[in-house]
Design an enzyme around this catalytic site. Structure first.
Site, PDB file in Angstrom:
ATOM      1  N   HIS A 168       0.851  -1.206   0.000  1.00 51.90           N
ATOM      2  CA  HIS A 168       0.000   0.000   0.000  1.00 51.90           C
ATOM      3  C   HIS A 168       0.884   1.252   0.000  1.00 51.90           C
ATOM      4  O   HIS A 168       0.841   2.060   0.928  1.00 51.90           O
ATOM      5  CB  HIS A 168      -0.860  -0.089   1.271  1.00 51.90           C
ATOM      6  CG  HIS A 168      -1.945   0.905   1.421  1.00 51.90           C
ATOM      7  ND1 HIS A 168      -1.772   2.261   1.269  1.00 51.90           N
ATOM      8  CD2 HIS A 168      -3.250   0.733   1.753  1.00 51.90           C
ATOM      9  CE1 HIS A 168      -2.912   2.877   1.510  1.00 51.90           C
ATOM     10  NE2 HIS A 168      -3.826   1.971   1.802  1.00 51.90           N
ATOM     11  N   GLU A 270      -1.129   1.216  -5.284  1.00 55.11           N
ATOM     12  CA  GLU A 270      -0.938  -0.005  -4.506  1.00 55.11           C
ATOM     13  C   GLU A 270      -0.881  -1.230  -5.419  1.00 55.11           C
ATOM     14  O   GLU A 270      -1.709  -1.376  -6.320  1.00 55.11           O
ATOM     15  CB  GLU A 270      -2.086  -0.137  -3.501  1.00 55.11           C
ATOM     16  CG  GLU A 270      -2.231   1.133  -2.651  1.00 55.11           C
ATOM     17  CD  GLU A 270      -3.510   1.163  -1.818  1.00 55.11           C
ATOM     18  OE1 GLU A 270      -3.956   0.087  -1.390  1.00 55.11           O
ATOM     19  OE2 GLU A 270      -4.055   2.259  -1.609  1.00 55.11           O
TER      20      GLU A 270
HETATM   21  C1  BG6 Z   1      -6.845   2.309   0.689  1.00 57.05           C
HETATM   22  C2  BG6 Z   1      -8.316   2.046   0.607  1.00 57.05           C
HETATM   23  O1  BG6 Z   1      -6.158   1.251   0.109  1.00 57.05           O
HETATM   24  O2  BG6 Z   1      -6.466   2.416   2.059  1.00 57.05           O
HETATM   25  C3  BG6 Z   1      -9.050   3.190   1.288  1.00 57.05           C
HETATM   26  O3  BG6 Z   1      -8.695   1.910  -0.748  1.00 57.05           O
HETATM   27  C4  BG6 Z   1      -8.567   3.346   2.715  1.00 57.05           C
HETATM   28  O4  BG6 Z   1     -10.440   2.924   1.262  1.00 57.05           O
HETATM   29  C5  BG6 Z   1      -7.048   3.510   2.700  1.00 57.05           C
HETATM   30  O5  BG6 Z   1      -9.183   4.463   3.309  1.00 57.05           O
HETATM   31  C6  BG6 Z   1      -6.424   3.669   4.081  1.00 57.05           C
HETATM   32  O6  BG6 Z   1      -6.759   2.603   4.918  1.00 57.05           O
HETATM   33  P1  BG6 Z   1      -6.299   2.600   6.417  1.00 57.05           P
HETATM   34  O7  BG6 Z   1      -6.891   1.370   7.054  1.00 57.05           O
HETATM   35  O8  BG6 Z   1      -4.792   2.561   6.418  1.00 57.05           O
HETATM   36  O9  BG6 Z   1      -6.819   3.884   7.019  1.00 57.05           O
END
Ligand code: BG6
Length: 296
Positions: A168, A270
């Site tokens: 991510h 990602e």
């Molecule tokens: C992204 C998602 O990959 O991650 C989003 O598509 C999400 O919907 C974002 O808000 C962040 O996620 P987190 O759990 O790290 O706040």
């Protein structure tokens, strides 16, 4: 850090293991061709820059460094599910891997690069979780003029298992309003805010919250920062999905670990296998997903 020390491999002089923010163990890497920082919590790359270049990986100034919460920014490893767990509302967003302590199993120099390998296996806690399987995950981080990441998962169970995964990555940009992501033209996607959308012919540009899932998407992508002219090219293997995310104003303001104006300086592209692209492994089988970032 004595429990960690006892399992440590021999480190080359270009790798130091020390204490990072919040007292968390961090590996600092000084390869000839690039430098990086990787927290053992989540095997979380929190910094990378080619030598002489500016930082490519973005971290929030507001990130927490505390037990039970993920770091905000860097390269969270989402595994073994992506987003909210489909049936267990108490399970952590994006899986348990980014909250777990990974073991640094190997660190070596390879020419001008440094290669580190982090390992995560099932524990009593993961076996009691929403995803109870026996597994080994090996995460190889190669730090140099390029950053290469590879997540290899092996099914150590006696039954078939399935998982989702995402690297991510939060990339640093000068101004999201002058940023383009190309390579996804012609691919239909799911907008997580509005639903399925037809393919577009133009690069992705940003003027609102953007949260897109591209399935069956194996193409390389390029993030062009038109304010500086920098281009980050992302090539991948073993990955059939791509997610593009920027929280924009309201979502940034709603997140405690994200500065109100920080959305202008980042974009997540990602590298994933999620939803219909989830991986299924027979007992003993493995799968590797890898990605490489280069800057021009
Ligand atoms: C992204 C998602 O990959 O991650 C989003 O598509 C999400 O919907 C974002 O808000 C962040 O996620 P987190 O759990 O790290 O706040």
């Amino acid at each position: 850090m004595s429990a960690i020390d006892s399992q440590l491999p021999e480190l080359p002089s270009s790798v130091e293991l020390g204490m990072g923010q919040g007292g968390l163990a961090v590996a600092r890497v000084f390869a000839r061709a690039g430098s990086a920082e990787i927290y053992l919590r989540g095997a979380h790359v929190s910094a990378w820059a080619p030598t002489g270049g500016s930082p490519v990986i973005w971290m929030s100034e507001q990130s927490e460094y505390a037990p039970g919460v993920p770091l905000r920014g860097g390269v969270p490893i989402c595994f073994p599910w992506f987003g909210a767990h489909p049936t267990d509302a108490t399970a952590p967003s994006h899986g348990f891997a980014r909250l777990a302590d990974w073991r640094l199993a190997e660190a070596r120099e390879a020419g001008d690069d440094v290669v580190l390998v982090f390992v995560l296996t099932d524990t009593e806690a993961t076996r009691a979780s929403a995803w109870p399987h026996r597994f080994e995950a090996r995460y190889t981080v190669t730090v140099g003029a390029q950053l290469a990441l590879s997540l290899q998962v092996t099914n150590l169970d006696t039954a078939q298992l399935s998982y989702e995964e995402a690297l991510h990555t939060y990339l640093a940009v000068a101004d999201i309003r002058q940023t383009e992501v190309s390579g996804l033209e012609g691919a239909p996607f799911t907008d997580r805010l509005t639903g399925p959308r037809p393919a577009e012919s133009e690069p992705v540009r940003f003027d609102a919250e953007t949260d897109r899932i591209y399935l069956d998407s194996t193409a390389a992508t390029t993030v062009t920062d038109t304010a500086t002219g920098r281009q980050i090219t992302i090539t991948k293997q073993g990955s059939a999905s791509t997610v593009v995310w920027n929280p924009w104003i309201d979502k940034a303001a709603a997140m405690a670990d994200f500065g109100d104006n920080e959305y202008t300086g980042m974009v997540c592209v990602e590298t994933c296998n999620i939803r219909d692209n989830a991986i299924t492994l027979a007992p003993g089988a493995g799968h590797e997903m890898s990605v490489r970032y280069s800057v021009a």
